[in-house]
Design a protein around this motif. Sequence first.
Motif, PDB file in Angstrom:
ATOM      1  N   UNK A 197       0.828  -1.202   0.000  1.00  0.00           N
ATOM      2  CA  UNK A 197       0.000   0.000   0.000  1.00  0.00           C
ATOM      3  C   UNK A 197       0.867   1.260   0.000  1.00  0.00           C
ATOM      4  N   UNK A 198       0.230   2.375  -0.326  1.00  0.00           N
ATOM      5  CA  UNK A 198       0.785   3.705  -0.096  1.00  0.00           C
ATOM      6  C   UNK A 198      -0.201   4.459   0.771  1.00  0.00           C
ATOM      7  N   UNK A 199       0.307   5.207   1.737  1.00  0.00           N
ATOM      8  CA  UNK A 199      -0.561   5.932   2.670  1.00  0.00           C
ATOM      9  C   UNK A 199      -0.623   7.400   2.276  1.00  0.00           C
ATOM     10  N   UNK A 200      -1.856   7.924   2.185  1.00  0.00           N
ATOM     11  CA  UNK A 200      -2.080   9.325   1.872  1.00  0.00           C
ATOM     12  C   UNK A 200      -2.995   9.938   2.925  1.00  0.00           C
ATOM     13  N   UNK A 201      -2.831  11.233   3.122  1.00  0.00           N
ATOM     14  CA  UNK A 201      -3.743  11.935   4.033  1.00  0.00           C
ATOM     15  C   UNK A 201      -5.160  11.918   3.470  1.00  0.00           C
ATOM     16  N   UNK A 202      -5.275  12.143   2.176  1.00  0.00           N
ATOM     17  CA  UNK A 202      -6.545  12.033   1.452  1.00  0.00           C
ATOM     18  C   UNK A 202      -6.218  11.996  -0.031  1.00  0.00           C
ATOM     19  N   UNK A 203      -7.240  11.898  -0.867  1.00  0.00           N
ATOM     20  CA  UNK A 203      -6.989  11.766  -2.304  1.00  0.00           C
ATOM     21  C   UNK A 203      -6.277  12.989  -2.871  1.00  0.00           C
ATOM     22  N   UNK A 204      -6.525  14.154  -2.284  1.00  0.00           N
ATOM     23  CA  UNK A 204      -5.870  15.368  -2.768  1.00  0.00           C
ATOM     24  C   UNK A 204      -4.363  15.345  -2.540  1.00  0.00           C
ATOM     25  N   UNK A 205      -3.912  14.469  -1.655  1.00  0.00           N
ATOM     26  CA  UNK A 205      -2.480  14.378  -1.350  1.00  0.00           C
ATOM     27  C   UNK A 205      -1.732  13.448  -2.304  1.00  0.00           C
ATOM     28  N   UNK A 206      -2.452  12.763  -3.190  1.00  0.00           N
ATOM     29  CA  UNK A 206      -1.794  11.892  -4.159  1.00  0.00           C
ATOM     30  C   UNK A 206      -1.010  12.767  -5.140  1.00  0.00           C
ATOM     31  N   UNK A 207       0.275  12.508  -5.347  1.00  0.00           N
ATOM     32  CA  UNK A 207       1.082  13.355  -6.238  1.00  0.00           C
ATOM     33  C   UNK A 207       0.565  13.337  -7.672  1.00  0.00           C
ATOM     34  N   UNK A 208       0.649  14.485  -8.344  1.00  0.00           N
ATOM     35  CA  UNK A 208       0.291  14.529  -9.759  1.00  0.00           C
ATOM     36  C   UNK A 208       1.201  13.576 -10.529  1.00  0.00           C
ATOM     37  N   UNK A 209       0.627  12.687 -11.331  1.00  0.00           N
ATOM     38  CA  UNK A 209       1.463  11.687 -12.013  1.00  0.00           C
ATOM     39  C   UNK A 209       2.089  12.211 -13.296  1.00  0.00           C
ATOM     40  N   UNK A 210       3.205  11.616 -13.653  1.00  0.00           N
ATOM     41  CA  UNK A 210       3.759  11.733 -14.994  1.00  0.00           C
ATOM     42  C   UNK A 210       3.176  10.599 -15.837  1.00  0.00           C
ATOM     43  N   UNK A 211       3.276  10.743 -17.138  1.00  0.00           N
ATOM     44  CA  UNK A 211       2.789   9.684 -18.022  1.00  0.00           C
ATOM     45  C   UNK A 211       3.484   8.365 -17.730  1.00  0.00           C
ATOM     46  N   UNK A 212       4.757   8.419 -17.359  1.00  0.00           N
ATOM     47  CA  UNK A 212       5.503   7.193 -17.049  1.00  0.00           C
ATOM     48  C   UNK A 212       4.936   6.494 -15.816  1.00  0.00           C
ATOM     49  N   UNK A 213       4.375   7.257 -14.880  1.00  0.00           N
ATOM     50  CA  UNK A 213       3.746   6.657 -13.698  1.00  0.00           C
ATOM     51  C   UNK A 213       2.504   5.874 -14.099  1.00  0.00           C
ATOM     52  N   UNK A 214       1.696   6.464 -14.968  1.00  0.00           N
ATOM     53  CA  UNK A 214       0.500   5.780 -15.452  1.00  0.00           C
ATOM     54  C   UNK A 214       0.869   4.500 -16.188  1.00  0.00           C
ATOM     55  N   UNK A 215       1.904   4.578 -17.014  1.00  0.00           N
ATOM     56  CA  UNK A 215       2.329   3.404 -17.773  1.00  0.00           C
ATOM     57  C   UNK A 215       2.809   2.300 -16.839  1.00  0.00           C
ATOM     58  N   UNK A 216       3.619   2.657 -15.853  1.00  0.00           N
ATOM     59  CA  UNK A 216       4.137   1.648 -14.928  1.00  0.00           C
ATOM     60  C   UNK A 216       3.006   0.968 -14.167  1.00  0.00           C
ATOM     61  N   UNK A 217       2.017   1.751 -13.780  1.00  0.00           N
ATOM     62  CA  UNK A 217       0.867   1.180 -13.075  1.00  0.00           C
ATOM     63  C   UNK A 217       0.099   0.239 -13.990  1.00  0.00           C
ATOM     64  N   UNK A 218      -0.170   0.674 -15.195  1.00  0.00           N
ATOM     65  CA  UNK A 218      -0.931  -0.148 -16.132  1.00  0.00           C
ATOM     66  C   UNK A 218      -0.212  -1.455 -16.450  1.00  0.00           C
ATOM     67  N   UNK A 219       1.115  -1.393 -16.563  1.00  0.00           N
ATOM     68  CA  UNK A 219       1.885  -2.585 -16.928  1.00  0.00           C
ATOM     69  C   UNK A 219       1.882  -3.657 -15.848  1.00  0.00           C
TER      70      UNK A 219
END
Length: 333
Positions: A197-219
């Motif tokens: 898991x990753x712990x966040x204070x709330x959804x607004x605290x999730x860092x803005x992703x780069x396209x590479x972050x989205x790709x890594x998650x999808x893969x």
Amino acid sequence: MALTLTGLMLPAVFAGEAEAAQEAAADSEEYSHYVDVSVLSVWASPEAPRNMDAPALQNPVQPWQWTESMTAADKRGLLGNLDTQALYGMEVEVLEEEGNWAKIAVEEQQTPQHETGYPGWVPKEQITESPRFELLQHADTAQVTEPTAFLHEDRSLETKSLEISFNTRLPVVFETEDKLLVATPSDGNKWINAGDVTVYEDENAIPDPEASDLQATAEQFMNLPYLWAGTSGFGFDCSGFTHTIYKAHGITIPRDSKDQARSGTAVERSNLQKGDLVFFAYNGGAGEIHHVGMYLGDGRMIHSPNSDSTVEKVAISESEYAGSYHSARRYLN
């Protein structure tokens, strides 16, 4: 004052949670409803499920047993019968009730079908009112980052309790370096490996992703079998895949492909960038949108194609959708 739990001394504030929840109950006659199974299948009607869908209708559900028992033809039979899915702990609004079934709206899934969220029918035993869980919604959130992860009964993580999906979000009760104690809707507190898991204070605290972050998650989901209406690490449909990948990075987009294609910013095919969503339509791309993938650059996309396939990376020009390109949208800043 402190409470001893599984050999751990917890702060007094957690020892008093039950009392606080009871006080909250005294002030309100209505509570929010939450998904009480690892993945909630939301049906077009109470009559929609087939006999083979029994593992998805109980509490707890058996998602692997269900999906692995179906042939591709069986999965195609879900079209028009299964509308979407929701994850453990998600909030839903009950719209109406009919016998042992409730019509709900999934509040985190945007759709023109209902202003609250994606609507459909579920067995009542798969959702729950939980004053204590509602009270803890202000706490830090543990978001599952693995395709699936296990909750455990014990701090040693030896006794498995429930397998939950990627992007499941549960309130954190206590945190150590290598494990967390999280709240569940109706089954008390459970332990989970901090590496899942990753712990966040709330959804607004999730860092803005780069396209590479989205790709890594999808893969992470390469070769995961397709599931019509799926939105979990147990199986995705095409738009459930893109919706969930973006949602995990703090970006909420509509649930269905045709609605995803109306939001965000329009992008010309000649200007595609990694992370853009690419849409495909009937009649050689001129008709109704029926598919979406995420662009990876160099003419390639990652997508969850159909009931005969699994999540894959493919050159658009070599895919079965090569002749049906419709448009693209950008959701990253």
